[in-house]
Design an enzyme around this catalytic site. Sequence first.
Site, PDB file in Angstrom:
ATOM      1  N   GLU A   1      60.852 -14.715  -8.097  1.00  0.00           N
ATOM      2  CA  GLU A   1      62.151 -14.315  -7.534  1.00  0.00           C
ATOM      3  C   GLU A   1      62.821 -13.258  -8.399  1.00  0.00           C
ATOM      4  O   GLU A   1      63.405 -12.299  -7.886  1.00  0.00           O
ATOM      5  CB  GLU A   1      63.077 -15.525  -7.400  1.00  0.00           C
ATOM      6  CG  GLU A   1      64.419 -15.164  -6.772  1.00  0.00           C
ATOM      7  CD  GLU A   1      65.432 -16.285  -6.833  1.00  0.00           C
ATOM      8  OE1 GLU A   1      66.639 -15.990  -7.006  1.00  0.00           O
ATOM      9  OE2 GLU A   1      65.035 -17.467  -6.712  1.00  0.00           O
TER      10      GLU A   1
ATOM     11  N   SER B   1      60.343 -27.794  -4.793  1.00  0.00           N
ATOM     12  CA  SER B   1      58.967 -27.365  -4.491  1.00  0.00           C
ATOM     13  C   SER B   1      58.004 -28.553  -4.407  1.00  0.00           C
ATOM     14  O   SER B   1      56.795 -28.368  -4.369  1.00  0.00           O
ATOM     15  CB  SER B   1      58.483 -26.386  -5.570  1.00  0.00           C
ATOM     16  OG  SER B   1      58.605 -26.960  -6.854  1.00  0.00           O
TER      17      SER B   1
ATOM     18  N   HIS C   1      55.393 -23.640  -6.239  1.00  0.00           N
ATOM     19  CA  HIS C   1      54.977 -23.993  -7.593  1.00  0.00           C
ATOM     20  C   HIS C   1      54.584 -25.465  -7.660  1.00  0.00           C
ATOM     21  O   HIS C   1      55.202 -26.269  -8.362  1.00  0.00           O
ATOM     22  CB  HIS C   1      56.098 -23.670  -8.591  1.00  0.00           C
ATOM     23  CG  HIS C   1      56.292 -22.203  -8.779  1.00  0.00           C
ATOM     24  ND1 HIS C   1      57.512 -21.630  -9.048  1.00  0.00           N
ATOM     25  CD2 HIS C   1      55.411 -21.170  -8.718  1.00  0.00           C
ATOM     26  CE1 HIS C   1      57.364 -20.319  -9.149  1.00  0.00           C
ATOM     27  NE2 HIS C   1      56.099 -20.026  -8.952  1.00  0.00           N
TER      28      HIS C   1
ATOM     29  N   CYS D   1      63.214 -27.505  -0.262  1.00  0.00           N
ATOM     30  CA  CYS D   1      64.424 -26.851   0.227  1.00  0.00           C
ATOM     31  C   CYS D   1      64.048 -26.111   1.509  1.00  0.00           C
ATOM     32  O   CYS D   1      62.864 -25.982   1.853  1.00  0.00           O
ATOM     33  CB  CYS D   1      64.977 -25.873  -0.816  1.00  0.00           C
ATOM     34  SG  CYS D   1      63.866 -24.495  -1.190  1.00  0.00           S
TER      35      CYS D   1
ATOM     36  N   HIS E   1      59.299 -14.703 -13.423  1.00  0.00           N
ATOM     37  CA  HIS E   1      59.398 -15.549 -12.231  1.00  0.00           C
ATOM     38  C   HIS E   1      59.384 -14.660 -10.989  1.00  0.00           C
ATOM     39  O   HIS E   1      59.976 -13.582 -10.980  1.00  0.00           O
ATOM     40  CB  HIS E   1      60.685 -16.378 -12.282  1.00  0.00           C
ATOM     41  CG  HIS E   1      60.769 -17.420 -11.207  1.00  0.00           C
ATOM     42  ND1 HIS E   1      61.164 -17.128  -9.924  1.00  0.00           N
ATOM     43  CD2 HIS E   1      60.520 -18.761 -11.223  1.00  0.00           C
ATOM     44  CE1 HIS E   1      61.150 -18.238  -9.199  1.00  0.00           C
ATOM     45  NE2 HIS E   1      60.761 -19.235  -9.967  1.00  0.00           N
TER      46      HIS E   1
ATOM     47  N   CYS F   1      71.619 -21.175  -5.366  1.00  0.00           N
ATOM     48  CA  CYS F   1      71.566 -21.755  -4.023  1.00  0.00           C
ATOM     49  C   CYS F   1      72.251 -23.123  -4.039  1.00  0.00           C
ATOM     50  O   CYS F   1      71.934 -23.978  -4.863  1.00  0.00           O
ATOM     51  CB  CYS F   1      70.108 -21.904  -3.577  1.00  0.00           C
ATOM     52  SG  CYS F   1      69.918 -22.767  -2.007  1.00  0.00           S
TER      53      CYS F   1
ATOM     54  N   THR G   1      68.337 -17.960  -8.001  1.00  0.00           N
ATOM     55  CA  THR G   1      68.930 -18.979  -7.127  1.00  0.00           C
ATOM     56  C   THR G   1      68.622 -20.414  -7.534  1.00  0.00           C
ATOM     57  O   THR G   1      69.351 -21.333  -7.165  1.00  0.00           O
ATOM     58  CB  THR G   1      68.472 -18.787  -5.661  1.00  0.00           C
ATOM     59  OG1 THR G   1      67.046 -18.914  -5.603  1.00  0.00           O
ATOM     60  CG2 THR G   1      68.896 -17.425  -5.129  1.00  0.00           C
TER      61      THR G   1
END
EC number: 1.17.7.4
Length: 296
Positions: free
Chosen positions: A130, A275, A40, A12, A128, A203, A166
């Site tokens: 984020e 990722s 990741h 992304c 996580h 997202c 997201t």
Amino acid sequence: MKVTIDKNSGYCFGVEFAIQMAEDEMEHCEELYCLGDIVHNGMEVKRLYNKGLRIIDREQLQELRDCKVLIRAHGEPPETYKLALENNIELIDASCPVVLKLQNRVKHAYDGGKAENGQIVIYGQVGHAEVIGLAGQTGDDAIIVTTEEDLDKIDFTRPVTLFSQTTKSTKGFYHIKALIEERLKQANQDSTQPTFDANDSICRQVSNREPQLARFSAEHDVIVFVSGKKSSNGKALYSVCKQHNPNSYFVENEEELVDEWFAYATSVGVCGATSTPMWLMEQVATSIAAIEAEPV
């Protein structure tokens, strides 16, 4: 046997931006620290390690002084920036703009909800990167929910503001939203129901991949999904593949391929998470193409 790589798979914007920043910075220094895995995906982490990127954890960050540290796309809580100032650490901030915007929304909602004794609920994975950054905007006062059982942490007699990590599944978010709405009704049958503000903060570059992957999976005999095992997004997108094509397999690299998967396949699709680097999917596709398909 025809092998096709999904053109919509791969990094992304946020991950691509972070890796580019790391590579640009390493052109001017022999060694660059990164707080947590930059992505990741173990194969990509290894590639960047060979270029000089050194992964550190939060405990190691405490010991660093007078150096440069990359903040990855996942973002960081306010405490990280405070520590950097105290220890004279120059931060190379590659936080994804989508994540930064969400952090601001969470902080604004948290500060604004204090007068009404409101609760911030984040649909995401505990631990996580984020989610740690998002929860940090609330002084770690946010409630993290991943499963239905986690909803027991919420006080349904108080206002609730819901956000999502997201990279979580859109379907999963709306399922949790519906469950919270139902629990609020049940808990307040004899009184005024507290406010509930649900924010779909997934997202769109990520969520749009679900319908794209559904179509791609249905078009092939076998699907090989390439992702790091730590990737939350990878797990969510692989489940989409598996739902639309039972002959879907999850691999981290070409070494995990099993010849029998392709015994009667005439069409194989290779795809991956946000990722997953394109070079790795190409490597897997090349290995699949080298496998002799058994005649039908």
